[in-house]
Design an enzyme around this catalytic site. Structure first.
Site, short mmCIF file in Angstrom:
data_model
loop_
_atom_site.label_atom_id
_atom_site.label_comp_id
_atom_site.label_asym_id
_atom_site.label_seq_id
_atom_site.Cartn_x
_atom_site.Cartn_y
_atom_site.Cartn_z
N HIS A 1 72.07 51.24 -10.53
CA HIS A 1 72.97 50.21 -11.05
C HIS A 1 74.27 50.81 -11.59
O HIS A 1 75.28 50.11 -11.71
CB HIS A 1 72.27 49.44 -12.16
CG HIS A 1 72.64 47.98 -12.19
ND1 HIS A 1 73.86 47.51 -11.78
CD2 HIS A 1 71.94 46.89 -12.60
CE1 HIS A 1 73.91 46.20 -11.93
NE2 HIS A 1 72.75 45.80 -12.42
N ALA A 2 74.27 52.09 -11.89
CA ALA A 2 75.52 52.74 -12.35
C ALA A 2 76.55 52.80 -11.23
O ALA A 2 77.75 52.87 -11.49
CB ALA A 2 75.23 54.15 -12.85
#
Length: 527
Positions: free
Chosen positions: A146-147
């Protein structure tokens, strides 16, 4: 080198062995449209390798600042190896939907190696007994941290490995990628020092941008245009505590035309309103069956993309969020849809008053070291079990293609989503649309939901009830599989068919042969 934003970095800090912070998808493909009617694993490797230039996330890895004194950086990985990121497995016989769900959950529960580019593709073949799918299909289970992406930038990454036809025409853009050298510790600490000097100015700028929005919100509340009556903590449920390391996954597809017909029953309602009402009805039935339904409405956090037209291909997350009550305290499905619509309008007005982009910018103000320490302490002390949640679940909508998509020449026949859960939020509902269908997938902690087939059945029941109430005619969601047993399938005998053979290292790949899966009507074997 490109530094992560505070919002992107937060997903790195939240990462623990029990809370891997990656999102992904489950695409299912019919290989009969591929050249020769089948797809070999070495074809998959070469196809993906030819498309790496379509998205920056494919070959960028994290470099963390010592002691997390500043947010990490992206660099072009000097040790990139595609064979680490693309894997291959097969389901045992009979290859049904329940087996696929278990395998997807297992893959999703495993944390990624943060020292390499943060994505993995796993080819899962052997989907021979899934209702509604042609025999011989295979799945592509993707994981991306998700980063690196949010839902919208993830669409760009998916587009890099998909075509609009089965021709597998090579990309026109030249891949001019170049690796970078790893930065030294002194360079990282120097950058951290100068960033800390600029931090007070960023704080003042963000606060200055937010003041007009706060004044506008106060004015709309005083006029009665916006209500803050429901801005309170959510009720405690089984999904809002400390999560384990294990996951469950399932998905329920519906006809998009049915969803659109249902929204017409309430003036100005949207497809998102209908999906939220269906999820609310599903949660109501699931918790009521366990005698755990709270009197207050459960709430959902709905992410909002603040990505501009020129930022669609940008790395990272550009999202804000709304918190919307789901109407789980309302039995009547039409009343629930009206309630969800009214609450969504109110929540959107509050967000617009302050500014969704401004709210997202506040994540930049959190000191990196403090953010990482707080995330680790929150998990270690089990704080999620001691307080009421801000929201009960997440419902995130990712728009997909309306036209058929092809991967390695194989036609996509279905697309579902996976997403992370974490302490205090153990259930997430990614909503993916593709073609004429829209699917509510869900990922949940296995201890919180030991019976995912019951929640899937509750979502179907909620859909049918709302459809009947909205149109006066019963409807049936698209079937993926029959009701699944609660026990895990026994190990099956080795399949008689020959699975795809993994490719050997590229330096000798030209001398190798590989096996492939052909259509059921043909004899299967080495090619």
């Amino acid at each position: 080198m490109l530094q992560l934003s505070g919002q992107d970095a937060s997903f790195v800090y939240l990462e623990t062995p029990h809370t891997p912070m990656h999102i992904g998808s489950v695409g299912i493909y019919d290989p009969s449209t591929a050249p020769g009617g089948f797809v070999r694993f070495k074809d998959v490797l070469s196809f993906i390798e030819s498309r790496l230039g379509g998205a920056r996330s494919f070959r960028q890895r994290l470099v963390r600042v010592p002691f997390d004194l500043d947010h990490p950086y992206w660099i072009e990985d000097p040790e990139f190896d595609i064979e680490f990121h693309v894997r291959h497995i097969a389901l045992p016989k009979p290859g049904d939907w329940r087996q696929l769900c278990i395998q997807v959950a297992r893959l999703h529960s495993r944390p990624m190696d943060l020292s390499k580019p943060l994505w993995e593709f796993t080819v899962v073949e052997g989907l021979d007994n899934v209702e509604g799918l042609p025999p011989g299909c295979f799945a592509l289970v993707s994981k991306v941290h998700h980063a690196a992406i949010d839902g919208m930038s993830g669409v760009e990454m998916s587009a890099a490995v998909h075509d609009l036809d089965a021709s597998m025409k090579p990309p026109e853009k030249t891949d001019d990628w170049q690796p970078e050298n790893m930065p030294n510790v002194a360079d990282l600490l120097t950058r951290s020092y100068f960033n800390s000097l600029r931090q007070p100015m960023r704080v003042m700028e963000t606060i200055g941008r937010s003041l007009p929005g706060m004044a506008k919100l106060a004015a709309t509340v005083s006029k009665g245009d916006v209500s803050i009556a429901n801005t309170k903590m959510a009720p405690k449920t089984r999904f809002n505590g400390k999560v384990s390391a294990h996951r469950v996954w399932d998905a329920v597809p519906f006809k998009l035309a049915d969803i659109r017909a249902m929204k017409e029953a309430v003036a100005d309602a949207t497809v998102n309103d209908v999906i939220l009402a269906i999820v609310g009805g599903g949660l109501r039935q699931y918790l009521d069956d366990k005698a755990e339904l709270p009197k207050e409405s459960l709430t959902a956090m709905a992410p909002i993309s603040v990505r501009g037209e020129g930022e669609k291909a940008a790395l990272g997350n550009l999202v804000s969020a709304m918190v919307i009550p789901l109407g789980t305290h309302i039995a009547d499905p039409m009343e629930r849809l009206q309630y969800v619509h009214d609450q969504a309008v109110n929540s959107k007005a509050m967000t617009n008053a302050v500014g969704a982009r401004t709210l997202a910018d506040y994540s930049q103000l959190i000191p990196s070291g403090l953010a990482g320490l707080a995330a680790r302490l929150y998990t270690r002390v089990g704080a999620a079990n001691t307080h009421a949640p801000v929201f009960n679940t997440v419902v995130t909508n990712v728009p997909g293609s309306r036209v058929p998509m092809y991967f390695c020449g194989a036609r996509m026949v279905a697309m579902y989503g996976t997403a992370p859960v974490f302490d205090s939020m153990g259930l997430i509902n990614p909503v993916y649309s593709y073609g004429d269908t829209i699917a509510v997938s869900f990922t949940c902690d296995r201890d919180m939901m030991p019976d995912p087939q019951n929640y899937a059945a509750a979502l179907r029941s909620s859909f049918e009830a709302l459809k009947a109430a909205a149109t006066g005619a019963p409807a049936t969601p698209l079937k993926v599989a029959k009701a699944a047993p609660t026990v895990k399938p026994k190990a099956a005998a080795k399949p008689k068919t020959v699975p795809m053979k993994p490719a050997t290292p590229r330096k000798t790949a030209a001398k190798q042969t590989a096996t492939g899966r052909k259509p059921a009507a043909r004899k299967q074997g080495a090619k």
